[in-house]
Scaffold this motif. Structure first.
Motif, mmCIF file in Angstrom:
data_model
loop_
_atom_site.group_PDB
_atom_site.id
_atom_site.type_symbol
_atom_site.label_atom_id
_atom_site.label_comp_id
_atom_site.label_asym_id
_atom_site.label_seq_id
_atom_site.Cartn_x
_atom_site.Cartn_y
_atom_site.Cartn_z
ATOM 1 N N SER A 225 9.685 35.893 5.041
ATOM 2 C CA SER A 225 10.383 34.626 4.880
ATOM 3 C C SER A 225 10.529 34.594 3.296
ATOM 4 C CB SER A 225 9.190 33.575 5.334
ATOM 5 O OG SER A 225 8.785 33.779 6.595
ATOM 6 N N GLY A 226 11.474 33.432 3.070
ATOM 7 C CA GLY A 226 11.871 33.173 1.463
ATOM 8 C C GLY A 226 13.118 33.133 1.205
ATOM 9 N N GLN A 227 13.481 32.933 -0.095
ATOM 10 C CA GLN A 227 14.813 32.651 -0.593
ATOM 11 C C GLN A 227 15.550 34.072 -0.776
ATOM 12 O OE1 GLN A 227 16.353 29.134 -1.517
ATOM 13 N NE2 GLN A 227 14.552 28.566 0.136
ATOM 14 N N THR A 406 15.405 33.729 11.048
ATOM 15 C CA THR A 406 16.169 32.495 11.202
ATOM 16 C C THR A 406 16.773 32.023 9.910
ATOM 17 O OG1 THR A 406 14.290 31.682 12.809
ATOM 18 C CG2 THR A 406 15.976 29.881 11.950
ATOM 19 N N ILE A 408 18.176 28.984 7.789
ATOM 20 C CA ILE A 408 18.366 27.456 7.586
ATOM 21 C C ILE A 408 18.768 26.936 6.752
ATOM 22 C CG2 ILE A 408 16.359 27.141 9.296
ATOM 23 C CD1 ILE A 408 14.500 26.199 6.740
ATOM 24 N N THR A 454 17.498 30.063 2.700
ATOM 25 C CA THR A 454 16.180 30.204 3.115
ATOM 26 C C THR A 454 16.284 31.076 4.285
ATOM 27 O OG1 THR A 454 15.582 27.744 2.196
ATOM 28 C CG2 THR A 454 13.955 28.867 3.978
ATOM 29 N N VAL A 455 15.374 31.964 4.405
ATOM 30 C CA VAL A 455 15.266 32.650 5.718
ATOM 31 C C VAL A 455 13.678 32.568 6.020
ATOM 32 C CG1 VAL A 455 15.224 35.071 6.603
ATOM 33 C CG2 VAL A 455 16.898 34.484 4.621
ATOM 34 N N GLY A 456 13.621 32.197 7.182
ATOM 35 C CA GLY A 456 12.485 32.150 7.886
ATOM 36 C C GLY A 456 12.207 33.370 8.857
ATOM 37 N N GLY A 457 11.046 33.995 8.513
ATOM 38 C CA GLY A 457 10.544 35.069 9.325
ATOM 39 C C GLY A 457 9.305 34.920 9.849
ATOM 40 N N LEU A 458 8.763 36.306 10.159
ATOM 41 C CA LEU A 458 7.444 35.983 11.270
ATOM 42 C C LEU A 458 6.447 36.806 10.021
ATOM 43 C CD1 LEU A 458 8.836 37.881 14.206
ATOM 44 C CD2 LEU A 458 8.041 35.633 13.802
ATOM 45 N N SER B 222 6.485 29.556 1.109
ATOM 46 C CA SER B 222 6.518 30.095 2.326
ATOM 47 C C SER B 222 4.981 30.649 2.298
ATOM 48 C CB SER B 222 7.475 31.617 2.283
ATOM 49 O OG SER B 222 8.717 30.934 2.385
ATOM 50 N N SER B 378 10.840 31.544 15.978
ATOM 51 C CA SER B 378 11.077 31.017 14.630
ATOM 52 C C SER B 378 11.979 29.863 14.662
ATOM 53 C CB SER B 378 11.557 32.304 13.772
ATOM 54 O OG SER B 378 11.911 31.904 12.373
ATOM 55 N N ILE B 398 12.249 23.887 6.522
ATOM 56 C CA ILE B 398 11.176 24.944 6.587
ATOM 57 C C ILE B 398 11.222 25.366 7.993
ATOM 58 C CG2 ILE B 398 9.530 24.183 4.786
ATOM 59 C CD1 ILE B 398 7.945 22.898 7.048
ATOM 60 N N THR B 399 10.502 26.647 8.334
ATOM 61 C CA THR B 399 10.699 27.236 9.516
ATOM 62 C C THR B 399 9.112 27.638 9.786
ATOM 63 O OG1 THR B 399 10.840 29.605 8.901
ATOM 64 C CG2 THR B 399 12.716 28.450 9.373
ATOM 65 N N GLY B 401 7.016 30.303 12.453
ATOM 66 C CA GLY B 401 7.127 31.328 12.858
ATOM 67 C C GLY B 401 5.841 31.913 13.452
ATOM 68 N N GLY B 402 5.898 32.757 14.448
ATOM 69 C CA GLY B 402 4.763 33.246 14.959
ATOM 70 C C GLY B 402 5.005 33.990 16.464
ATOM 71 N N THR B 439 3.130 31.242 10.532
ATOM 72 C CA THR B 439 3.891 31.700 9.342
ATOM 73 C C THR B 439 4.891 30.464 8.952
ATOM 74 O OG1 THR B 439 3.856 33.620 9.633
ATOM 75 C CG2 THR B 439 5.478 33.357 8.195
ATOM 76 N N VAL B 440 4.784 30.068 7.946
ATOM 77 C CA VAL B 440 5.993 28.935 7.285
ATOM 78 C C VAL B 440 7.006 29.624 6.538
ATOM 79 C CG1 VAL B 440 6.579 26.967 5.935
ATOM 80 C CG2 VAL B 440 4.275 27.137 7.732
ATOM 81 N N GLY B 441 8.216 29.532 6.698
ATOM 82 C CA GLY B 441 9.303 30.065 5.746
ATOM 83 C C GLY B 441 9.937 28.818 5.072
ATOM 84 N N GLY B 442 9.851 28.918 3.746
ATOM 85 C CA GLY B 442 10.356 27.826 2.890
ATOM 86 C C GLY B 442 11.014 28.574 1.795
ATOM 87 N N LEU B 443 10.352 27.925 0.692
ATOM 88 C CA LEU B 443 10.737 28.576 -0.916
ATOM 89 C C LEU B 443 10.381 29.889 -1.167
ATOM 90 C CD1 LEU B 443 10.189 24.986 -2.750
ATOM 91 C CD2 LEU B 443 12.489 26.004 -1.941
#
Lengths: 459, 443
Positions: A225-227, A406, A408, A454-458, B222, B378, B398-399, B401-402, B439-443
């Motif tokens: 996850s991240g930018q 994902t 966003i 922003t990419v959401g991951g696992l 994140s 996610s 934010i996302t 995920g899990g 898991t949180v996806g963000g910055l």
């Protein structure tokens, strides 16, 4: 289907009840659906849909009803019931219905005259190709769809047209399994054509492509996850812009100020190198129709040109609210829905970079080969979509596959962050679900790079 | 000709055409929808229509089609379609004989007794009220009422009839809030069994709270966080993962749930019940669409698998979960009303005990961000950052995920308050749930 006299009586009844506008939409649709999983037919059906939708306007509001009973008595009765609750009465005059304008184009091979077994053969060929790709493929599921939708649309402004929409599509899913892990690869070719579509469609290619996509991801690591920079490949990657800004440019959101793009015509809303188009008139394209579902000719609408907002997609009702002309964008799933402004074939115009240049220019990022689906909040512009096949880009090269990503962002922001546009435009096929039902849409683009997302991951 | 006469006519004509063992499923929807805007009607829809799913055996094979136009030609067309596809489909002959039949009239009268003018007056009042709740509310984008009454008639091969019906009402309020150039919107809906039971004031207050609380939200770094899934969010996630409890998916390897009733699949605090008679549910039925009498049952009880959901076919017996999405569709596994049993702690108390975590109040993209085969998810989300037991700031972009199988075993606490998820899908009511980490996806 329904004769002109009855249509006329329904329209006049609506006006007599005080409506300012009325419309009749009659539909008769032959359709086939066949689902096969590993040579076993799980579902196979042929049927005819039939119904009539009646819409009336009272000022800038609307009422809608539909029925399967096309008798004159019933249609007049339900029209009166529809108008009963409105207290404000108008006095409007009907423009007479003249000769019906037909936009029906003869198909080369009608689905209704094509042997059912031939449709099964198409599916089985795809399945065989997919299964031959790799021993990891333990299941191929294919859904075949076709339709011959004949419509008659008439309204109190004198519009009186008939059209036929012949469409067909294959939804191909390949399941790869390895060491207890499973991944699905998917492709979905389709067109606004008759059965002749399959004469030239490379069925082996599509079966193998779904299998390739499934196998490519079977060893994928979870996406971090991240930018990061995101390079979205050509074709159905255009779904990104369908969600990011397409819905926000539909008048159904714009008209009442519920879009981030409301009131922004003429303003710079995107990168200079971005031109976004919606075109419902592309010959044979999955999202195309000769006329929209309000009876207006479909056309090419340039929505954003070199980053400047030029147009919205506008239906008849919202054109009254916005005091702008409709754009041939009124669409509905069937007679069961009132139409509203919706996309048809939406794509980003080709640019000048090659895919290889775009990737070589990316230090670190995510390469999105295939997209799953997504959604958007038009007011805030927040969108999301899930990715079905993706890879890391490291030092200008595509490296390892990663899963569970994902993407966003907000539409307004993403449009400005497009910094490279490829020269390899293709348009993919999909479905869009919104207020006026499930629609066939084209979504396309060349390979495009967004400098930061922003990419959401696992992980 | 009334509908039953038409249904029997189908059987007679099909018999003449050589199609035997006819099974019929008739569904009629009586629906009204009204919304207001600026104190007058914005949209009005009234529907009274449906269709008939028809299946029968022809030359030792079964095939299905449906009819929408109720005339004689449509029956002959339907017979033609069945004869055309029965052989190529190679579907085994089907015999349907209901185990239980309705001896009394099971359905309520078809008359729909809704005073639309009364509804419109209430909605106009609600629109004004919603706007008055908070000065930052700039518009009400939806203020609506809908009523659905579905009547079903099923006829088996012996011409036995089962009649069933269900109805529900939905009230929705959607608002837009603005402050310092930032905009946010929120929508709340409630499902009840009558118009009078809908509490529009409460719906309005909840919508307004959600809209204003997320103004000026921003993202977060994140990482892995303790996550409190608000009740509506947990309901939405559970609804997306219901396919993992389908027997067919378990057998095909499309679910990681064990085919062993009594096996542990979640924390012992989790219990999910399916109740077809739930008063405020959406789908209240006596029979499923294969004519099986249905009853309340556990899907998960104290963390252990209690039921796998199935339809009646050559490979399995029915769990009473055989439903059609509509008369056009084949029988598939679905549920009526699912309730996740709640705990004893209020959400406020749960928050007060969180050192650092995130409360998720809304998720989107369920149709795309959930993989029921692998269990991965996610989802784009919004909510709040919690620090030292207090809500610190709103979050968006934010996302979370899990994997659902891990998540169900990481349940720490369930709250005492429940809410429903998305009103368009199956009915799920759930409490808020504290998960040890996602898991949180963000910055």
């Amino acid at each position: 289907m329904i004769n002109k006299n009855i249509i006329n009586k329904v329209l006049i009844t609506a006006l007599d009840c005080g409506a300012s506008f009325a419309e009749v939409f009659a539909e008769n649709k032959y359709n086939t659906t066949i689902s096969i999983s590993n040579e076993k037919i799980e579902n196979g059906i042929v049927a005819s849909d039939y119904g009539i939708g009646i819409r009336v306007f009272f000022g800038n509001t609307y009422a809608y009803t539909y029925t399967n009973n096309d008798s004159e008595g019933n249609l007049i009765k339900i029209t009166k019931e529809l108008c009963l609750i409105y207290k404000t009465k108008n006095k409007s005059i009907i423009n007479p219905l003249n000769k019906c304008t037909s936009y029906i184009k003869q198909a080369e091979k009608y689905f209704s005259k094509t042997d059912y077994s031939r449709k099964i053969d198409v599916i089985n060929q795809v399945i065989a190709a997919g299964k031959s790709y790799s021993d990891y493929i333990d299941r191929m599921s294919v859904k075949y769809l076709d339709q011959e939708q004949r419509v008659v649309i008439a309204n109190t402004e004198g519009v009186y047209v008939e059209d036929q929409r012949d469409k067909t599509r294959l939804l191909i899913s390949a399941y790869a399994s390895k060491n207890g892990e499973m991944h699905c690869g998917y492709v979905g070719p389709g067109a606004a054509m008759g059965f002749e579509y399959y004469d030239n469609l490379d069925l082996n290619y599509y079966g193998k492509e779904a299998a390739r996509s499934a196998c490519a991801m079977i060893d994928a690591e979870p996406c971090e996850s991240g930018q990061m920079s995101v390079v979205v490949d050509n074709g159905f990657g255009g779904l990104l812009f369908h969600e990011a800004c397409g819905h926000s440019l539909e008048a159904s959101s714009v008209a009442k100020g519920n879009s981030e793009f409301s009131g922004r015509l003429g303003q710079k809303v995107a990168s200079d190198i971005l031109t976004l188009i919606d075109d419902g008139s592309i010959e044979n394209s999955w999202g195309s129709q000769h006329v929209d579902d309000e009876g207006a000719r479909t056309r090419k609408n340039i929505l954003i040109k070199n980053g400047v907002l030029k147009s919205y997609m506008i239906d008849k009702l919202n054109s009254k609210i916005m005091k702008m002309e409709p754009t041939g964008s009124g669409r509905r799933e069937s007679y069961k829905f009132a139409p509203t402004s919706r996309m048809s074939n939406t794509y980003i115009e080709a640019g000048s970079s090659t895919r290889d240049e775009i990737i070589a220019n990316t230090q670190k990022g995510l390469f999105v080969k295939n997209i799953n689906a997504g959604s958007v909040n038009p007011l805030t512009g927040e969108f999301n979509f899930s990715v079905s096949e993706s890879y890391m880009i490291e030092n200008g090269k595509i490296t390892k596959p990663v899963k569970g990503a994902t993407l966003i962002g907000t539409g307004g922001n993403i449009l400005k962050l497009v910094d490279m546009v490829g020269d390899n435009l293709t348009i993919g096929q999909g479905y869009c679900y919104a207020a006026s039902g499930a629609l066939f849409i084209g979504a396309g683009q060349p390979t495009v790079r967004i400098s930061n997302m922003t990419v959401g991951g696992l992980k | 000709m009334n509908i039953k006469e038409y249904l029997y006519k189908i059987i007679d004509i099909f018999s003449d055409e050589g199609i035997e063992d006819v099974e019929l499923y008739y569904e009629n929807e009586d629906k009204k929808y009204v919304s207001v805007e600026n104190s007058s009607i914005e949209t009005f829809e009234t529907i009274n229509a449906g269709g008939i799913n028809v299946s029968g055996n022809y030359n030792e094979h079964n095939a299905t089609t449906y009819i929408e136009k109720y005339d004689e030609q449509s029956i002959y067309d339907a017979a033609h379609y069945i004869k055309q596809i029965a052989g190529p489909n190679k579907c085994d002959k089907k015999i349907r004989k209901f185990k239980t039949v309705c001896t009394d009239e099971c359905i309520e009268t078809n008359a729909v007794d809704i005073d639309i003018n009364n509804v419109i007056d209430k909605l106009i009042q609600t629109e004004k009220f919603a706007k008055s709740v908070d000065a930052r509310i700039t518009s009400i984008t939806e203020c609506s009422f809908s009523f659905v009454n579905n009547n079903i008639i099923m006829i088996d091969n012996d011409k036995n009839i089962i009649e069933d019906s269900y109805k529900y009402c939905v009230g929705t309020v959607s608002v837009v809030a603005e402050e310092n150039g930032a905009k946010n919107n929120a929508s709340k809906s409630s499902i009840k069994n009558s118009f009078e039971a809908l509490d529009y004031n409460n719906i309005s207050i909840d919508a307004v709270k959600d809209a204003v609380m997320n103004l000026n939200a921003s993202s977060i770094k994140s990482g892995s966080y303790k996550i409190l899934l608000r009740n509506n969010v947990f309901a939405d996630i559970i609804s997306g993962f219901l396919p993992i409890f389908e027997l067919e998916n378990v057998k095909k390897g499309l679910s990681k749930v064990n085919n062993i009733i009594g096996s542990i699949i979640a924390d012992s605090k989790l219990t999910i019940v399916e109740d077809p008679y739930y008063e405020n549910g959406k789908i209240k039925r006596n029979f499923d669409d294969q004519g099986n009498k249905i009853d309340k049952k556990y899907i998960i009880k104290n963390g252990k698998l209690s039921s796998l959901l199935s339809i009646e076919d050559n490979n399995s017996i029915s769990s009473g979960n055989a439903f059609r999405y509509s008369y056009k569709d084949k029988i598939d596994v679905s549920t009526t009303n699912c309730i996740v049993e709640c705990g004893n702690t209020t959400t406020e108390k749960i928050i007060s005990n969180i050192d650092e975590g995130i409360m998720i109040c809304d998720v989107s993209g369920l149709h795309a961000g959930i993989n029921s085969v692998t269990g991965d998810f996610s989802l784009i989300s919004s909510g709040f950052y919690i620090k030292n037991g207090e809500i610190v700031r709103p979050l968006n972009q934010i996302t979370i995920g899990g994997n659902i199988y891990d998540m169900l075993n990481e349940i720490d606490i369930l709250s005492s308050e429940t809410a429903i998820g998305n009103i368009y899908g199956v009915y799920i009511e759930a409490p808020s749930v504290l998960i040890n980490k996602l898991t949180v996806g963000g910055l």
